[in-house]
Design a protein around this motif. Structure first.
Motif, PDB file in Angstrom:
ATOM      1  N   LYS A   1      50.011  37.641  36.901  1.00  0.00           N
ATOM      2  CA  LYS A   1      48.830  36.775  36.934  1.00  0.00           C
ATOM      3  C   LYS A   1      48.430  36.277  35.540  1.00  0.00           C
ATOM      4  O   LYS A   1      47.474  35.530  35.405  1.00  0.00           O
ATOM      5  CB  LYS A   1      47.641  37.509  37.555  1.00  0.00           C
TER       6      LYS A   1
ATOM      7  N   ASP B   1      43.763  31.508  40.174  1.00  0.00           N
ATOM      8  CA  ASP B   1      43.779  32.970  40.159  1.00  0.00           C
ATOM      9  C   ASP B   1      44.732  33.464  39.060  1.00  0.00           C
ATOM     10  O   ASP B   1      45.596  34.303  39.292  1.00  0.00           O
ATOM     11  CB  ASP B   1      44.170  33.539  41.526  1.00  0.00           C
ATOM     12  N   GLU B   2      44.554  32.890  37.844  1.00  0.00           N
ATOM     13  CA  GLU B   2      45.384  33.249  36.688  1.00  0.00           C
ATOM     14  C   GLU B   2      44.503  33.584  35.494  1.00  0.00           C
ATOM     15  O   GLU B   2      43.390  33.084  35.374  1.00  0.00           O
ATOM     16  CB  GLU B   2      46.282  32.069  36.281  1.00  0.00           C
TER      17      GLU B   2
END
Length: 189
Positions: free
Chosen positions: A17, A58-59
């Protein structure tokens, strides 16, 4: 509301991620990367990497700590030991402020003072650490250690050094000296 520094909320983030930013001008030479690996292998991750969380993807985008991130990517032993998780401290700033943060982090690291490094080498030598030990644990090559020892001016640091025979004065014999003098006299006529 009272301000709380991001470091008090360190989270473990799966490396998948985490993404590098596109603007960091910092680079680390191979010897320092090896030393960073040794540091993380010996001491673990002692500082979190700093990221911005991009919720839409979502990083976690790296602001500071790219090379610590690279160590986990490049060294399976570290990745396995850490279970693929990196310690992350999150900041929430727009891109221009993140860029400034990256540069501030890079520049704030400073550089090593040569005199202080010389004293460290001297003190390690005085407590019995060999050049090989210093080289391994401080990430220095033999020439760097030698230069730092020379700065201290302490002859005791060189008591175990083997000096090479790269240069030896040649003693002239009387005949060689006379032959050179004769050749010189003929050339002068």
């Amino acid at each position: 509301m009272e301000y709380k520094s991001p470091v008090y909320n360190v989270i473990a983030v799966p490396i998948e991620k985490i993404k590098p930013n596109t603007y960091n001008p910092n680079s680390v030479a191979p010897p320092e990367m090896r030393l960073l690996y040794e540091s993380i292998r010996e001491d673990g991750y002692t500082m979190p990497i700093v990221c911005y969380y991009a919720s839409s993807a979502d990083e976690y985008i790296i602001v500071d700590g790219f090379h610590r991130y690279r160590i986990m990517l490049d060294y399976p032993d570290i990745r396995e030991r850490e279970k693929g998780l990196l310690p992350v401290s999150v900041i929430d700033k727009p891109i221009d402020h993140r860029m400034a943060s990256t540069i501030r982090h890079n520049r704030a690291r400073g550089s090593h003072n040569v005199d202080l490094m010389s004293n460290i080498v001297k003190e390690l030598h005085e407590i019995g650490r060999s050049d090989a030990w210093i080289s391994k644990h401080l990430g220095m090559d033999k020439d760097e250690i030698l230069r730092l020892k020379q700065i201290t001016g302490m002859s005791s640091l060189f008591k175990d050094v083997k000096f090479g025979q790269a240069w030896r004065p040649v003693e002239e014999t009387e005949a060689e000296a006379e032959g050179e003098a004769a050749a010189s006299a003929e050339g002068g006529k």
